[in-house]
Design an enzyme around this catalytic site. Structure first.
Site, short mmCIF file in Angstrom:
data_model
loop_
_atom_site.label_atom_id
_atom_site.label_comp_id
_atom_site.label_asym_id
_atom_site.label_seq_id
_atom_site.Cartn_x
_atom_site.Cartn_y
_atom_site.Cartn_z
N LYS A 140 10.01 -10.81 0.34
CA LYS A 140 11.22 -10.84 -0.50
C LYS A 140 12.50 -10.64 0.32
O LYS A 140 12.46 -10.21 1.46
CB LYS A 140 11.09 -9.81 -1.63
CG LYS A 140 10.09 -10.31 -2.69
CD LYS A 140 9.97 -9.42 -3.90
CE LYS A 140 8.98 -10.06 -4.90
NZ LYS A 140 8.64 -9.19 -6.01
N ARG B 151 0.63 -6.94 -4.13
CA ARG B 151 0.70 -8.39 -4.39
C ARG B 151 1.28 -9.06 -3.16
O ARG B 151 2.46 -8.91 -2.87
CB ARG B 151 1.55 -8.64 -5.64
CG ARG B 151 1.63 -10.09 -6.06
CD ARG B 151 2.54 -10.26 -7.26
NE ARG B 151 2.65 -11.65 -7.66
CZ ARG B 151 3.45 -12.53 -7.07
NH1 ARG B 151 4.23 -12.16 -6.08
NH2 ARG B 151 3.48 -13.78 -7.48
N1 HH2 Z 1 7.02 -10.96 -7.79
C1 HH2 Z 1 7.05 -12.30 -7.94
C2 HH2 Z 1 6.27 -12.93 -8.90
N2 HH2 Z 1 5.44 -12.22 -9.69
N3 HH2 Z 1 4.51 -10.15 -10.35
C3 HH2 Z 1 4.46 -8.82 -10.23
N4 HH2 Z 1 3.64 -8.10 -11.01
N5 HH2 Z 1 5.22 -8.15 -9.30
C4 HH2 Z 1 6.09 -8.80 -8.48
O1 HH2 Z 1 6.77 -8.14 -7.67
C5 HH2 Z 1 6.18 -10.22 -8.59
C6 HH2 Z 1 5.36 -10.87 -9.55
C7 HH2 Z 1 7.97 -13.11 -7.06
O2 HH2 Z 1 7.31 -13.57 -5.92
P1 HH2 Z 1 6.72 -15.03 -5.70
O3 HH2 Z 1 5.63 -15.31 -6.67
O4 HH2 Z 1 6.33 -15.20 -4.30
O5 HH2 Z 1 7.94 -15.98 -5.95
P2 HH2 Z 1 8.38 -16.90 -7.16
O6 HH2 Z 1 8.64 -16.03 -8.34
O7 HH2 Z 1 9.63 -17.59 -6.65
O8 HH2 Z 1 7.26 -17.86 -7.44
#
Ligand code: HH2
Length: 279
Positions: A219, A254
């Protein structure tokens, strides 16, 4: 502490790794890489081989500013890959803000609902309850990613996130969810300083008694602290954040980079773990 996942079980006495699989064109670190179902399945196999304890499938980016995806499109991206991935035998979580998508995924056999809206819609809890599935309640100051940074105003970020999570976790339980996990939502409407305060404050969240999930992987905060601009290269910084989180009680991390975290956790737990889980 054990997580009951619709017939599968995950022992949370030690930190576990949730491998991220984004089926999106626009995720901040891996957008577009796994849109194709064959590429997604290959990635899921890789995450399993690297040592993921569970998988998190998401078909809508939640990065600040992301454009919402219509439900039909989210289902089209998610469901075929979910079907292909379930035979791997790992618990599969579905990362969605839509109860209709969660319902379709649970009907296919998904094991866990990861609601990044923070239970904005109580229907999410009734759906999880009906399928006897656990639910992740994550903090966000606003369920719409286009508005969450503007909503990021806190007097005491740890106290406010704690109060939010307690309220929403209790609501989910009242609606019949068998097991609730909580997550401070690192990066969701929070500045780097607020994210750091939350990581330091994790023990106050862990004391609520719900299994604690933390996702700092790749992030912006990691980029700001390390100076690494390319999200895909933020592995070491992500590991640093997650070890700090594990030390403060996080039990599911995660992550995108499972192999690096697996190695780091093996050493971390050899030092910090106790009892029968000591490797
Ligand atoms: N962060 C993201 C997505 N889902 N779920 C939980 N429970 N906690 C988190 O911190 C979290 C999450 C964001 O990360 P990423 O999936 O890599 O990115 P994007 O939302 O752009 O797909």
């Amino acid at each position: 502490m054990t997580l009951e996942l619709r017939g599968l079980r995950l022992d949370l006495d030690r930190p576990r790794l949730m491998g991220v699989l984004n089926l999106t064109p626009d995720s901040f670190s891996d957008g577009g890489r796994f849109l194709d179902p064959d590429a997604a399945l290959a990635r899921a196999q890789e995450l399993k081989a690297e040592g993921a304890d569970l998988l998190d499938l998401g078909a809508e980016s939640t990065r600040p500013g992301a454009t919402p995806v219509p439900e039909e499109e989210e289902r089209k991206r998610l469901l075929p890959v979910l079907e292909a991935v379930l035979p791997l035998g790992l618990p599969v979580s579905v990362d969605t803000r839509k109860p209709g998508v969660a319902e379709a995924a649970l009907a296919l056999g998904a094991h866990l609902v990861n609601d990044t809206s923070g239970l904005a819609d109580p229907k999410m809890a009734t759906v999880a309850a009906r399928f006897r599935a656990p639910l992740v309640v994550m903090h966000t100051p606003h369920p719409d990613p286009r508005r969450m940074m503007a909503a990021a105003r806190y007097l005491d970020v740890v106290a406010e996130v704690r109060a939010f999570l307690l309220l929403r976790a209790r609501r989910a339980e009242r609606l019949g969810v068998p097991q609730v996990l909580i997550d401070p939502g690192i990066g969701f409407g929070k500045t780097t300083q607020q994210n750091l305060a939350l990581l330091r404050g994790l023990p106050a969240l862990a004391r609520l008694g719900y299994p604690l999930l933390v996702g700092a992987s790749r992030k912006r905060t990691i980029g700001e602290l390390t100076g690494v601009e390319n999200p895909g290269s933020r592995v070491c910084g992500s590991v640093g954040a997650h070890l700090a989180a594990a030390l403060r009680g996080a039990r599911i991390l995660r992550v995108h980079d499972v192999a690096a975290h697996r190695e780091a956790l093996a050493v971390f737990w050899a030092v910090e773990g106790d009892g029968p889980d000591r490797p």
